[in-house]
Design a protein around this motif. Structure first.
Motif, PDB file in Angstrom:
ATOM      1  N   LEU A 414       0.830  -1.210   0.000  1.00 19.03           N
ATOM      2  CA  LEU A 414       0.000   0.000   0.000  1.00 19.03           C
ATOM      3  C   LEU A 414       0.857   1.249   0.000  1.00 19.03           C
ATOM      4  N   LEU A 775     -10.656  -5.355   2.718  1.00 23.55           N
ATOM      5  CA  LEU A 775     -10.275  -4.015   3.169  1.00 23.55           C
ATOM      6  C   LEU A 775      -8.948  -3.588   2.541  1.00 23.55           C
ATOM      7  N   ARG A 778      -9.842  -2.486  -0.878  1.00 30.85           N
ATOM      8  CA  ARG A 778     -10.493  -1.164  -0.813  1.00 30.85           C
ATOM      9  C   ARG A 778      -9.461  -0.065  -0.568  1.00 30.85           C
ATOM     10  N   GLY A 779      -8.498  -0.316   0.307  1.00 29.37           N
ATOM     11  CA  GLY A 779      -7.457   0.675   0.558  1.00 29.37           C
ATOM     12  C   GLY A 779      -6.611   0.943  -0.672  1.00 29.37           C
TER      13      GLY A 779
END
Length: 832
Positions: A414, A775, A778-779
């Motif tokens: 990320l 999640l 989604r991030g």
């Protein structure tokens, strides 16, 4: 030692049959996918099609070649140029030449509203290069005469038929004067050479009846032409890379399936072996009391496991050899593999699957036999069924390390490259790491999760709820062993289907945001240009803002080492704002001109005003200024240039916006009228966006269902086997309940309730793993500039959990019924 192991297998066959079936099925699935995967490596090389009988084919070089400090780099050109007429005339001096031209030549259906027969047109003289041979009739000799291919599909055409053929020059009635048998790779219409040259003046390829060396000498080294002979003639076929792409897709699908199958098989076999050893504590305690050393106990368990593993691996290899043809047939029927895909002769996948199965069994046994060797002689006196010290320090350490890895890798991605988390390799392997971590922690998590799920049933009238709650907490190993296959099933199903659905929703959101036009016009057949006649009529429609665009590509040299091509669209900047709303992060779309380019954030150079050197679709080198930068998104935000930099691409899409005060119905009617005459598809904004909506049944979802089906078959078998073992080992407990006054139906209800509770524990843990993965997705989307909702596959989850609960209930009831047939007094006095 071997005789002792064989005697132990014979006496405890119920315990080992579960491990045998789970391992045999896993090896069989690995062998089947491995054999199919090997077929992608050894697929027969496909020869030339359109020019199979041509001695030499000359065409423009389809590769961009750029010199770098480390050598020449190449990349495919989006639109190679034609063969110059002067060069064709020069080569005619070497021998007979035949000019090839390809253009749309659709046979129109006489019934309004019916799909036309999409075909490609060629001059008749090039038919011999395939070779096509007349089956009926004669060759075309005058304008208005055609020869057509015949075969499966499409209308049955015969010599003498009158048909209406639509070409880029318009549509007109023609007479079929001959037919040729189709060759499978195209449906063709052949016209006279002069008429084909009038419709499509460019020479796409040139067949030369001369020696290849003479042709190369005549052209020289810098002609920009390819001289193709032998197998290289395939490069002149339409879409010559389609077979390679198909095999790459099959390879990726089968590789993913094999990887998931190996993971699931290893996980369920390890869980099954571990539970089987834990259930034999009293037996090992007796052996220790009789004088057996820890080493002897370990060698006995290892020998038993290896014997079972060898037998199961052999059975699985045979099962895989029989199942591979079925797998290949199902893949071709579903469109996941090309129709010509077939198994080869290699046997290495069977050997690999066999030894993989033996290795998995041995590895699981090594872990289990270590625990068996630590059994104390006092375990022979153990009466309590409560599991204690279920988590040694080594397991705690492994669980923490795996969970840190499963959470740390996505966190690093990320921060560094969020787009990498959206790739298939990432979202397929990421859940596996978290599944292993949760499975290692399962003995600790079972009690709190089980108490949470049974909190309400324990407060209902009757003793069943209380017994379920206490038995679930007391039999931690049993509950964890039953929950493990459900954890794997739910986590994989929810993570993979949820990720795919979330990415589809993100792409649909991007498409809805970017496309603001009222109508989108595309060719009737993908990959073709729009008819010029339609474009002329569309631009004359009152009350409509028309934005024509072209699909092309640009290539950039990154870090002087690699050529990277990007999809691009050539647009009119003045009209783009009226029909699209692009996710601009820097600069302005209004600044796009013939000396500029719009890039996305994936490019190395993204500062507005900087200049980048690019090669257009036809290989032309240009230095362009960055006018604006788009968000990366899901990867569909490409590059934008002006029509001057389209590299010779034709218009293949028109976005139409009804001008303020315009009549939407009148615009729609005018577009439909023009489309009917030119074979063009007019779609409203909603119709255009519909194919991008989540839930469409495409090859991605079909492949995903195949992968999950293979994995779920293994976990379902493991779930059934574990419950059969667990329930069969509780014969004495069930007898005590009967002696305490419980009826047979009450005992069965308790057994079913405990099995369902264990399934619930696994479903909760699997749901947590899936939630973490979704999640992360989604991030990643948020960091890439996409704001869309996470799609939770509730229907899939409900179906998987319900099926697991039904399977668990049935697998628990059957051995319980068998145990209850024996008098309770006899069972209560026995020692398992």
């Amino acid at each position: 030692m071997l005789m002792l192991a064989l005697r132990g297998i014979r006496l405890r066959w119920v315990t080992f049959v579960g491990s045998f079936v789970a391992l045999a099925l896993g090896v069989g699935l690995i062998a089947a996918t491995g054999l199919a995967l090997a077929a992608t490596f050894d697929a027969p090389e496909r020869g030339p099609e359109r020019f199979a009988a041509a001695p030499v084919v000359v065409r423009a070089d389809a590769l961009l070649r750029v010199g770098t400090p480390t050598g020449t780099r190449t990349a495919p050109l989006d639109r190679p140029g034609p063969v110059p007429p002067g060069l064709a005339a020069q080569l005619a001096s070497l021998g007979r030449t035949v000019e090839d031209r390809s253009f749309p030549a659709d046979i129109m259906d006489p019934q309004p509203g019916q799909d036309d027969d999409a075909r490609v047109g060629h001059p008749w003289s090039v038919a011999a290069a395939a070779p096509y041979r007349l089956a009926t009739g004669r060759a075309p000799a005058a304008p208005g005469e055609v020869v057509v291919t015949t075969g499966a599909g499409g209308p049955r055409l015969r010599t003498g038929n009158r048909v209406r053929v639509r070409t880029p020059a318009g549509s007109e009635a023609r007479t079929v004067v001959g037919t040729v048998a189709g060759r499978g790779f195209e449906d063709a219409v052949f016209l006279t050479d002069d008429e084909a040259a009038r419709i499509s003046p460019d020479i796409d390829a040139l067949v030369v009846h001369a020696a290849a060396t003479a042709v190369r000498d005549a052209l020289g080294p810098d002609s920009g032409m390819d001289v193709l002979t032998g197998h290289d003639r395939r490069r002149a076929d339409p879409d010559p890379d389609r077979d390679a792409r198909a095999l790459a897709s099959v390879n990726a699908l089968l590789g993913t399936a094999a990887g998931i199958t190996l993971f699931v098989s290893a996980a369920v076999v390890a869980s099954t072996f571990s539970y089987a050893v834990a259930g034999r504590r009293r037996e090992f305690g007796l052996l220790r009391t009789a004088g057996a050393t820890p080493g002897q106990i370990r060698r006995t368990v290892l020998a038993e496991s290896v014997l079972v593993g060898v037998a199961a691996a052999a059975a699985g290899a045979v099962l895989g050899a029989q199942g591979a043809p079925l797998l290949v047939r199902r893949m071709t029927e579903a469109g996941l593999a090309p129709s010509w895909f077939a198994l080869g002769d290699p046997s290495w996948p069977l050997h690999t699957a066999f030894w993989t199965g033996v290795s998995v069994a041995t590895a699981a046994a090594l872990v289990s036999c270590h625990r068996a060797g630590r059994t104390a002689p006092t375990e022979a006196l153990r009466e309590a069924a409560v599991d204690n010290r279920v988590m040694p320090v080594s397991r705690w350490a492994a669980a923490v390390l795996v969970l840190l890895l499963g959470l740390g890798l996505p966190a690093l991605a990320l921060a560094a490259d969020p787009g990498d988390l959206l790739g298939r390799k990432s979202y397929v392997t990421r859940p596996m790491i978290l599944i292993v971590g949760c499975a290692l922690l399962a003995p600790v998590l079972v009690r709190p999760v089980g108490r949470l799920l049974t909190w309400l049933p324990a407060r209902l009238p009757g003793a069943t709820g209380v017994l379920v709650r206490e038995n679930t907490a007391a039999g931690v190993r049993r509950t964890a062993a039953v929950a493990a296959p459900v954890l794997i099933t739910v986590a994989l199903a929810a993570s993979l289907t949820g990720t795919v659905a979330t990415l589809e929703e993100a792409r649909a959101t991007e498409a809805r945001t970017a496309t603001t036009a009222d109508f989108v016009v595309t060719p009737g057949q993908e990959g073709r240009p729009l008819a010029p006649a339609f474009l002329e009529r569309a631009r004359d429609i009152d009350g409509a803002v028309v934005s024509a665009s072209r699909s092309t590509a640009v290539t950039v040299l990154e870090e002087d080492t690699a050529l990277v091509s990007s999809e691009a669209r050539a647009v009119d900047p003045a009209r783009l704002a009226a029909v699209a709303k692009l996710p601009v992060t820097a600069g302005r779309l209004a600044d796009l001109d013939d000396d500029a380019i719009v890039v996305n954030e994936e490019w190395l150079t993204t500062r507005v005003g900087d200049r980048v050197t690019v090669w257009l679709g036809d290989g032309t080198e240009r230095s362009l200024r960055i006018a604006a930068v788009l968000a990366t998104g899901t990867g569909d935000n490409g590059v934008y240039v002006t029509p001057r930099n389209a590299g010779g691409a034709d218009v293949d899409r028109i976005d139409v916006e009804v001008a303020p005060g315009g009549d939407r119905r009148a615009v729609a009617a005018a577009l439909d009228s023009a489309a009917a005459d030119t074979g063009t598809r007019v779609a409203t904004r909603a119709e255009w966006l519909a194919p991008a909506a989540p839930g469409r049944d495409d090859h991605t979802r079909t492949g995903l269902r195949m992968i999950l089906g293979i994995a779920l078959l293994s976990t379902a078998t493991a779930l059934a086997n574990t419950l059969v073992m667990a329930t069969s080992g509780r014969r004495r407990d069930l007898a005590v309940l009967r002696l305490a006054g419980a009826t047979v139906p009450q005992v069965l209800r308790l057994v079913v309730a405990e099995a369902v509770a264990a399934v619930g524990v696994g479903a909760v843990l699997g749901g947590v793993v899936a939630a973490v993965n979704l999640l992360v997705v989604r991030g990643a989307l948020a960091m890439l500039g996409v704001t869309s909702a996470v799609v939770v596959p509730w229907a899939m989850l409900g179906l998987v959990v319900a099926a697991a609960a039904l399977l668990a209930a049935g697998s628990a009831v059957l051995p319980a019924l068998s145990a209850l047939r024996t008098r309770p007094v006899e069972l209560a006095g026995s020692r398992a």
